[in-house]
Enzyme design. Structure first.
Site, short mmCIF file in Angstrom:
data_model
loop_
_atom_site.label_atom_id
_atom_site.label_comp_id
_atom_site.label_asym_id
_atom_site.label_seq_id
_atom_site.Cartn_x
_atom_site.Cartn_y
_atom_site.Cartn_z
N CYS A 260 0.66 -1.01 -0.07
CA CYS A 260 -0.03 0.04 -0.08
C CYS A 260 0.94 1.36 0.08
O CYS A 260 2.17 1.25 0.22
CB CYS A 260 -0.91 -0.10 1.39
SG CYS A 260 0.05 0.10 2.74
N ALA B 71 3.32 1.72 2.90
CA ALA B 71 4.39 0.76 2.75
C ALA B 71 5.47 1.32 1.85
O ALA B 71 6.56 1.41 2.11
CB ALA B 71 3.91 -0.70 2.20
N ARG C 234 11.84 -5.46 6.05
CA ARG C 234 12.53 -5.35 4.62
C ARG C 234 13.84 -5.42 4.56
O ARG C 234 14.66 -5.54 3.98
CB ARG C 234 12.04 -3.95 4.31
CG ARG C 234 12.66 -3.51 2.78
CD ARG C 234 11.74 -2.20 2.17
NE ARG C 234 12.26 -1.90 1.13
CZ ARG C 234 13.11 -0.41 1.17
NH1 ARG C 234 13.34 -0.06 2.44
NH2 ARG C 234 13.45 -0.20 0.10
N HIS D 254 5.88 6.03 -2.53
CA HIS D 254 7.37 6.23 -2.98
C HIS D 254 7.24 8.05 -3.30
O HIS D 254 7.97 8.71 -2.89
CB HIS D 254 7.80 5.76 -4.18
CG HIS D 254 7.88 4.04 -4.04
ND1 HIS D 254 7.81 3.43 -5.07
CD2 HIS D 254 8.14 3.57 -2.98
CE1 HIS D 254 7.86 2.14 -4.60
NE2 HIS D 254 8.17 2.20 -3.22
FE1 CFM Z 1 12.97 -0.28 -5.69
FE2 CFM Z 1 11.98 -2.65 -5.98
FE3 CFM Z 1 10.71 -0.81 -4.15
FE4 CFM Z 1 13.30 -1.66 -3.72
FE5 CFM Z 1 12.36 -3.38 -2.13
FE6 CFM Z 1 11.15 -4.11 -4.25
FE7 CFM Z 1 9.89 -2.72 -2.74
MO1 CFM Z 1 10.28 -5.08 -2.07
S1 CFM Z 1 14.15 -1.95 -5.60
S2 CFM Z 1 12.49 0.27 -3.54
S3 CFM Z 1 14.33 -2.63 -1.90
S4 CFM Z 1 10.93 -0.83 -6.63
S5 CFM Z 1 12.21 -5.44 -3.20
S6 CFM Z 1 11.54 -4.38 -6.46
S7 CFM Z 1 9.32 -4.43 -3.79
S8 CFM Z 1 10.72 -3.25 -1.01
S9 CFM Z 1 9.00 -0.65 -3.06
#
Ligand code: CFM
Length: 536
Positions: free
Chosen positions: A55, A58, A89, A187
Site C-alpha cells: 500500500c 508501505a 524489509r 514512493h
Molecule cells: Fe525499488 Fe524494488 Fe521498491 Fe526496492 Fe524492495 Fe522491491 Fe519494494 Mo520489495 S528496488 S524500492 S528495496 S521498487 S524489493 S523491486 S518491492 S521493498 S517498493
C-alpha cells in the site's frame, strides 16, 4: 519452450469476462519484431484477486523514509501497520559516531476505537513529545495510515506545532494506504517530502571532494549498499548521501552539492532524481549494481561521465582485480545452474535488474514482471509522455521545482550532456521488455492464480519473488528465492554479492528437500489428447 497466445488465452479463460478483458492487457509475449510493445501497468488490481502489492504507506514509510536512521519514524494509526513494517524489509544500518540509529524501534500511536471516534491528534502530539524526550532524534517523520485519512486528523498542524515546541523537523506524510493503487504512490509522496523538507537544508555550497556522488534508490537490503560503497571507495568516489539505505537526515541535507546522482531503483526515486536536476543542476545516471557485467557497465559509465583519465584507469584496475577474484568462483556455481530457467517477479525494478545476474549463471528468465511498476519501467522512459494520468495518479501532487537561487550549479554543460546521452544512460532507462528474449512472458501484477498457471505451463527451475508468493511454487517442488528480503541472506549487489547470490541459488537447486515433494504435474501424462472415434 516459447509461450503462445493460445496458452495465455487458456489461462485467461478461467476468468469472468470483465476480469479477462482487464488481465489480458497486463500480459504480453515478447516479440522483437514489434517496435514498441505496450503493457498496462500502475492501474487498480481487481478486487478479489490475490495480488502481491503493498500500500501507499508501505511505499512511503516502509520503503523510502524507513531506512533513514537518525530520524524516528512514527506510524500514526492502529498498531498492525507499524508492526508489520518493523524491519521486515531488512534495510540495514550501522550506527555512526553520532550514535543516532533508531531503526530497531517500532513507534506507533497505536490508535484505539476511541481515537478513531474522537480523533487522534492529541495522542499523536503526546507521542511526539515522548519520542523527543526519550530519543532526542535529529528529526521525526509521521506517516498516516488509512483510518487517519478517513477521520481527517490534521497531521500537518500537529507536526508544525511539535516543530515549534521541540525545535527539530517533524515531517508529516499523507500516505494513507488507499492513496494509490500500490506502494508506488507512497514512493512519490516520500520523494516530495524529502525534496521539500530535507535536501538543500545543509550548509555545503560546493562538493567536499572530487567525484562526489549520491546513490539514489539503494536501500541497503541485506547490506547491498555497503558492497557498492566498498567498490566505489576503491575507485576513489566520495559518496555524500545514499537515498536512503543506511542513510540519514544529516547526510541527505547536503545531497544538493553532488556532481552526479546515481539511480539504482528508478521506480522508487526517479521523481527526486528529476527534481534534483531541475533544482540543483545535478544530472542523474541510471546504474545497476546487480550482476557482474551490469556493475562493470555502471562503473564504466560513471567514469565516462567524469571523463577523467586517472579515474578511468582506477576504474579499470578495480574491475580487473575484482573480476579475476570472483569469476572463477562464479564458474563453479555455473556448472550446476547452467541451462536452468527462472521466473523473476519482484516489485518495481528488481524484476529487471536480476535478469543479467541469472544469465551470468546460465539461467534464462522465461517470465518476468513487476508488482507495481509503471509503463516506463517496462517500455522505457520514452513512453512517459504517452502515459495518461488517471484519477489514482492525480491523487499525488506533482511538485513544481525551480532552479535554487543559492545552490543551483550546472554540473555539466548542455552540449556535454547531449554528447554523453549518446553513450550512457543519462536521465534514461530503457525498460524491462527490451532485455527479454522472444517468446518469453512479461506479466504485470502477477496474481496467485496466474502464478500457479504459469508455473504449470513453463515449469521453471527457480522462482524469484517475495514472501507472499514464495510458498506456492515451493509447495510445487520449485525452489524459491526471495528477491525482496533475500531470505535472510545478501548482499547480492556488486562483485561479492554476485558470488553470494550464486551460492544461495545453487543451494536451492541441490537441496535434497525437493526429493520429498511431488509436483502436481508428476504422475499426470505428459501428453494430453482425446481418442477420436471413427475415421481410419
Ligand atoms: Fe525499488 Fe524494488 Fe521498491 Fe526496492 Fe524492495 Fe522491491 Fe519494494 Mo520489495 S528496488 S524500492 S528495496 S521498487 S524489493 S523491486 S518491492 S521493498 S517498493
Amino acid at each position: 519452450m516459447a509461450v503462445t497466445q493460445k496458452d495465455i488465452g487458456a489461462i485467461l479463460e478461467t476468468y469472468p469476462a470483465k476480469v479477462k478483458r482487464n488481465r489480458k492487457n497486463h500480459i504480453i509475449i515478447k516479440d522483437a519484431a514489434q517496435e514498441q510493445q505496450a503493457i498496462e501497468a500502475n492501474t487498480r488490481t481487481i478486487p478479489g484477486i490475490i495480488t502481491n502489492r503493498g500500500c501507499a504507506y508501505a511505499g512511503c514509510k516502509g520503503v523510502v523514509l524507513g531506512p533513514l536512521k537518525d530520524m524516528v519514524h512514527i506510524t500514526h494509526g492502529p498498531i498492525g501497520c507499524g508492526y508489520y513494517s518493523w524491519l521486515t524489509r531488512r534495510n540495514k544500518a550501522r550506527t555512526d559516531e553520532s550514535g543516532q540509529n533508531f531503526l530497531s524501534y517500532c513507534v506507533s500511536t497505536d490508535m484505539q476505537e476511541s481515537d478513531i471516534v474522537f480523533g487522534g491528534e492529541k495522542k499523536l502530539a503526546r507521542i511526539i513529545d515522548e519520542v523527543v524526550e526519550i530519543f532526542h532524534p535529529r528529526g521525526i517523520t509521521v506517516s498516516a495510515t488509512c483510518p487517519v485519512g478517513l477521520i481527517g486528523d490534521d497531521i500537518d498542524a500537529v507536526a508544525k506545532a511539535a516543530e515549534q515546541k521541540h525545535g527539530i523537523p517533524v515531517l508529516a506524510f499523507h500516505c494513507e494506504g488507499y492513496k494509490g493503487v500500490s506502494q508506488s504512490a507512497g514512493h512519490h509522496i516520500a520523494n516530495n517530502g524529502l525534496m521539500e523538507r530535507v535536501v538543500g537544508q545543509g550548509e555545503l555550497e560546493e562538493a567536499p571532494a572530487k567525484y562526489s556522488i549520491n546513490i539514489l534508490g539503494e536501500y541497503n537490503i541485506g547490506g547491498d549498499s555497503w558492497e557498492v560503497h566498498r567498490i566505489l571507495d576503491q575507485i576513489g568516489y566520495h559518496v555524500i548521501a545514499v537515498m536512503t539505505g543506511d542513510g540519514s537526515f544529516e547526510t541527505l541535507k547536503n545531497a544538493h552539492v553532488a556532481d552526479l546522482n546515481l539511480v539504482q531503483c528508478h521506480r522508487s526515486i526517479n521523481y527526486i532524481a528529476d527534481m534534483l536536476e531541475k533544482k540543483y543542476g545535478t544530472p542523474w545516471l541510471k546504474v545497476n549494481f546487480i550482476g557482474i557485467q551490469s556493475t562493470i557497465d555502471s562503473l564504466r559509465n560513471m567514469a565516462l561521465y567524469f571523463g577523467d583519465e586517472e579515474l578511468t584507469r582506477k576504474t579499470e584496475e578495480v574491475i580487473a582485480r575484482e573480476v579475476a577474484r570472483v569469476q572463477p568462483i562464479m564458474e563453479q556455481y555455473k556448472k550446476i545452474c547452467q541451462g536452468k530457467t527462472a521466473f523473476c517477479f519482484v516489485g518495481g525494478s528488481r524484476g529487471h535488474h536480476y535478469q543479467g545476474l541469472f544469465a551470468e549463471l546460465g539461467i534464462e528468465t522465461v517470465l518476468a514482471g513487476y508488482e507495481f511498476a509503471h509503463r516506463d519501467d517496462y517500455e522505457g522512459r520514452r513512453v512517459i509522455p504517452d502515459i495518461k494520468p488517471d484519477m489514482d495518479s492525480k491523487n499525488i501532487p506533482e511538485l513544481h521545482v525551480e532552479p535554487d537561487t543559492k545552490f543551483f550549479r550546472l554540473k555539466i554543460s548542455p552540449e556535454k550532456a547531449a554528447e554523453l546521452k549518446e553513450k550512457i544512460p543519462l536521465s534514461d532507462y530503457p525498460g524491462l521488455i527490451l532485455d527479454m528474449k522472444d517468446g518469453h512472458v512479461i506479466v504485470d501484477d502477477l496474481n496467485h492464480f496466474e502464478t500457479e498457471a504459469f508455473v504449470k505451463l513453463l515449469k521453471p527451475d527457480i522462482f524469484a519473488s517475495g514472501i507472499k508468493d514464495k510458498y506456492i511454487p515451493q509447495k510445487m517442488g520449485i525452489p524459491s528465492k526471495q528477491l525482496h528480503s533475500y531470505d535472510y541472506s545478501g548482499p547480492y549487489a556488486g562483485f561479492n554479492g554476485a558470488v553470494k547470490f550464486a551460492e544461495d541459488v545453487t543451494m536451492g537447486f541441490v537441496s535434497p528437500t525437493w526429493n520429498f515433494i511431488t509436483p502436481p504435474w508428476k504422475g499426470k501424462p505428459v501428453l494430453e489428447g482425446a481418442v477420436q472415434k471413427g475415421g481410419d
